[in-house]
Scaffold this motif. Structure first.
Motif, PDB file in Angstrom:
ATOM      1  N   ASP A 195       0.834  -1.198   0.000  1.00 35.42           N
ATOM      2  CA  ASP A 195       0.000   0.000   0.000  1.00 35.42           C
ATOM      3  C   ASP A 195       0.876   1.257   0.000  1.00 35.42           C
ATOM      4  O   ASP A 195       0.913   2.022   0.963  1.00 35.42           O
ATOM      5  CB  ASP A 195      -0.928  -0.024   1.209  1.00 35.42           C
ATOM      6  N   ASN A 196       1.611   1.449  -1.099  1.00 34.73           N
ATOM      7  CA  ASN A 196       2.464   2.618  -1.246  1.00 34.73           C
ATOM      8  C   ASN A 196       2.639   2.892  -2.742  1.00 34.73           C
ATOM      9  O   ASN A 196       2.154   2.136  -3.571  1.00 34.73           O
ATOM     10  CB  ASN A 196       3.807   2.415  -0.530  1.00 34.73           C
ATOM     11  N   LEU A 197       3.334   3.950  -3.077  1.00 34.17           N
ATOM     12  CA  LEU A 197       3.412   4.362  -4.479  1.00 34.17           C
ATOM     13  C   LEU A 197       4.099   3.354  -5.384  1.00 34.17           C
ATOM     14  O   LEU A 197       3.890   3.377  -6.592  1.00 34.17           O
ATOM     15  CB  LEU A 197       4.070   5.733  -4.622  1.00 34.17           C
ATOM     16  N   THR A 198       4.884   2.420  -4.835  1.00 36.27           N
ATOM     17  CA  THR A 198       5.540   1.413  -5.670  1.00 36.27           C
ATOM     18  C   THR A 198       4.620   0.240  -5.970  1.00 36.27           C
ATOM     19  O   THR A 198       4.863  -0.510  -6.903  1.00 36.27           O
ATOM     20  CB  THR A 198       6.813   0.864  -5.003  1.00 36.27           C
ATOM     21  N   GLY A 199       3.593   0.029  -5.149  1.00 38.34           N
ATOM     22  CA  GLY A 199       2.689  -1.105  -5.319  1.00 38.34           C
ATOM     23  C   GLY A 199       3.264  -2.414  -4.811  1.00 38.34           C
ATOM     24  O   GLY A 199       2.700  -3.487  -5.051  1.00 38.34           O
ATOM     25  N   ALA A 200       4.391  -2.356  -4.092  1.00 43.08           N
ATOM     26  CA  ALA A 200       5.047  -3.557  -3.563  1.00 43.08           C
ATOM     27  C   ALA A 200       5.743  -3.205  -2.248  1.00 43.08           C
ATOM     28  O   ALA A 200       6.108  -2.047  -2.032  1.00 43.08           O
ATOM     29  CB  ALA A 200       6.070  -4.093  -4.556  1.00 43.08           C
ATOM     30  N   PRO A 201       5.935  -4.176  -1.356  1.00 47.67           N
ATOM     31  CA  PRO A 201       6.691  -3.890  -0.130  1.00 47.67           C
ATOM     32  C   PRO A 201       8.134  -3.507  -0.467  1.00 47.67           C
ATOM     33  O   PRO A 201       8.729  -4.052  -1.390  1.00 47.67           O
ATOM     34  CB  PRO A 201       6.660  -5.212   0.645  1.00 47.67           C
ATOM     35  N   ILE A 202       8.666  -2.566   0.285  1.00 48.40           N
ATOM     36  CA  ILE A 202      10.066  -2.170   0.159  1.00 48.40           C
ATOM     37  C   ILE A 202      10.850  -2.696   1.363  1.00 48.40           C
ATOM     38  O   ILE A 202      11.943  -3.212   1.221  1.00 48.40           O
ATOM     39  CB  ILE A 202      10.203  -0.640   0.061  1.00 48.40           C
ATOM     40  N   TYR A 203      10.282  -2.537   2.566  1.00 52.77           N
ATOM     41  CA  TYR A 203      10.946  -3.010   3.783  1.00 52.77           C
ATOM     42  C   TYR A 203      10.689  -4.503   3.959  1.00 52.77           C
ATOM     43  O   TYR A 203       9.559  -4.960   3.823  1.00 52.77           O
ATOM     44  CB  TYR A 203      10.417  -2.297   5.022  1.00 52.77           C
ATOM     45  N   ARG A 204      11.718  -5.245   4.305  1.00 52.47           N
ATOM     46  CA  ARG A 204      11.554  -6.671   4.612  1.00 52.47           C
ATOM     47  C   ARG A 204      10.975  -6.868   6.003  1.00 52.47           C
ATOM     48  O   ARG A 204      10.429  -7.916   6.312  1.00 52.47           O
ATOM     49  CB  ARG A 204      12.893  -7.396   4.534  1.00 52.47           C
ATOM     50  N   GLU A 205      11.107  -5.868   6.858  1.00 57.22           N
ATOM     51  CA  GLU A 205      10.603  -5.953   8.230  1.00 57.22           C
ATOM     52  C   GLU A 205       9.914  -4.646   8.599  1.00 57.22           C
ATOM     53  O   GLU A 205      10.313  -3.585   8.137  1.00 57.22           O
ATOM     54  CB  GLU A 205      11.747  -6.271   9.195  1.00 57.22           C
ATOM     55  N   ALA A 206       8.900  -4.742   9.408  1.00 58.00           N
ATOM     56  CA  ALA A 206       8.133  -3.562   9.812  1.00 58.00           C
ATOM     57  C   ALA A 206       8.657  -3.054  11.159  1.00 58.00           C
ATOM     58  O   ALA A 206       8.080  -3.317  12.208  1.00 58.00           O
ATOM     59  CB  ALA A 206       6.652  -3.899   9.905  1.00 58.00           C
ATOM     60  N   ARG A 207       9.773  -2.344  11.109  1.00 60.96           N
ATOM     61  CA  ARG A 207      10.355  -1.745  12.306  1.00 60.96           C
ATOM     62  C   ARG A 207      10.235  -0.235  12.195  1.00 60.96           C
ATOM     63  O   ARG A 207      10.723   0.367  11.248  1.00 60.96           O
ATOM     64  CB  ARG A 207      11.823  -2.140  12.454  1.00 60.96           C
TER      65      ARG A 207
ATOM     66  N   MET B 295      -8.128  13.503   4.700  1.00 56.84           N
ATOM     67  CA  MET B 295      -7.177  14.579   4.434  1.00 56.84           C
ATOM     68  C   MET B 295      -7.274  15.076   2.995  1.00 56.84           C
ATOM     69  O   MET B 295      -6.451  15.866   2.555  1.00 56.84           O
ATOM     70  CB  MET B 295      -5.753  14.112   4.745  1.00 56.84           C
ATOM     71  N   GLY B 296      -8.241  14.613   2.240  1.00 58.03           N
ATOM     72  CA  GLY B 296      -8.457  15.105   0.890  1.00 58.03           C
ATOM     73  C   GLY B 296      -7.571  14.477  -0.168  1.00 58.03           C
ATOM     74  O   GLY B 296      -7.756  14.716  -1.357  1.00 58.03           O
ATOM     75  N   ALA B 297      -6.608  13.687   0.251  1.00 55.51           N
ATOM     76  CA  ALA B 297      -5.712  12.948  -0.649  1.00 55.51           C
ATOM     77  C   ALA B 297      -5.080  11.848   0.181  1.00 55.51           C
ATOM     78  O   ALA B 297      -4.870  12.011   1.391  1.00 55.51           O
ATOM     79  CB  ALA B 297      -4.636  13.853  -1.238  1.00 55.51           C
ATOM     80  N   GLY B 298      -4.767  10.745  -0.441  1.00 49.04           N
ATOM     81  CA  GLY B 298      -4.185   9.628   0.281  1.00 49.04           C
ATOM     82  C   GLY B 298      -2.697   9.784   0.513  1.00 49.04           C
ATOM     83  O   GLY B 298      -2.026  10.597  -0.121  1.00 49.04           O
ATOM     84  N   PHE B 299      -2.186   8.992   1.447  1.00 45.87           N
ATOM     85  CA  PHE B 299      -0.744   8.920   1.669  1.00 45.87           C
ATOM     86  C   PHE B 299      -0.072   8.455   0.382  1.00 45.87           C
ATOM     87  O   PHE B 299      -0.576   7.568  -0.302  1.00 45.87           O
ATOM     88  CB  PHE B 299      -0.435   7.936   2.805  1.00 45.87           C
ATOM     89  N   ASP B 300       1.064   9.041   0.071  1.00 45.19           N
ATOM     90  CA  ASP B 300       1.840   8.687  -1.120  1.00 45.19           C
ATOM     91  C   ASP B 300       1.117   9.032  -2.416  1.00 45.19           C
ATOM     92  O   ASP B 300       1.474   8.534  -3.473  1.00 45.19           O
ATOM     93  CB  ASP B 300       2.204   7.192  -1.128  1.00 45.19           C
TER      94      ASP B 300
END
Length: 193
Positions: free
Chosen positions: A27-39, A118-123
């Motif tokens: 759920d970001n502008l790349t359409g794919a995970p970037i981080y391998r871990e959610a820290r 907020m009138g526009a989404g994150f990213d």
């Protein structure tokens, strides 16, 4: 990945804070995970400001949702590859304040757990994401102003192109940090808009 002595684990310090690291998901502008871990990590100076902002939000019956904090330079490189527009993504050659641990991406949710409009989404890399954009409805403008006041009260400043991005006033004076979160390489995952 090495630990950095100036970074703090936000989830450990604020266990009730809602953390939704978008770059650990698709759920970001790349359409794919970037981080391998959610820290969720942040510079100790930014943690102090975040503590104040959390308290201010609570006074208004609201709470923060964190979308991103410390960002490895490898992740910044992936974002620049996908969106090489300095209005929204800082060139990795310059270095993002996220990679210094001094920037955070946030929004607000109400007492019922509903994220405020907020009138526009994150990213959403579009003019609607800019502060005070005329196409943003009045209620969303008020929500953005409220978010700005809460973050400013804690000691952060915003930027003109992304309603969700806040950083310490002298953020760029901090050094870029070594990568402390493992990332997917651009070759392991296809990152496209």
């Amino acid at each position: 990945m090495s630990e950095n002595p100036v970074l703090r684990d936000v989830a450990a310090i604020f266990p009730s804070l809602h953390i939704d690291l978008k770059y650990a998901t698709a759920d970001n502008l790349t359409g794919a995970p970037i981080y391998r871990e959610a820290r969720c990590l942040l510079h100790k100076d930014a943690v102090a400001a975040l503590a104040k902002s959390i308290s201010i939000a609570q006074l208004a019956g609201l709470s923060l949702v964190v979308y991103d904090a410390y960002r490895p330079q490898q992740a910044q490189s992936i974002l620049w590859e996908v969106c090489p527009d300095p209005q929204y993504v800082v060139d990795v050659a310059i270095g993002s304040n996220h990679s210094r641990g001094t920037a955070i991406d946030v929004t607000l949710k109400d007492a019922n757990g509903q994220v405020l409009d907020m009138g526009a989404g994150f990213d959403e890399m579009h003019d609607r994401s800019h502060a005070y954009h005329p196409s943003v409805p009045a209620q969303a403008q008020r929500n953005r102003l409220l978010l700005n006041a809460i973050m400013f009260g804690g000691g952060f400043v915003g930027i003109s192109s992304e309603w969700w991005h806040f950083e310490l006033p002298a953020a760029a004076k901090y050094p870029l940090l070594d990568d402390c979160i493992a990332c997917f390489s651009p070759t392991t995952t296809q990152h496209t808009l």
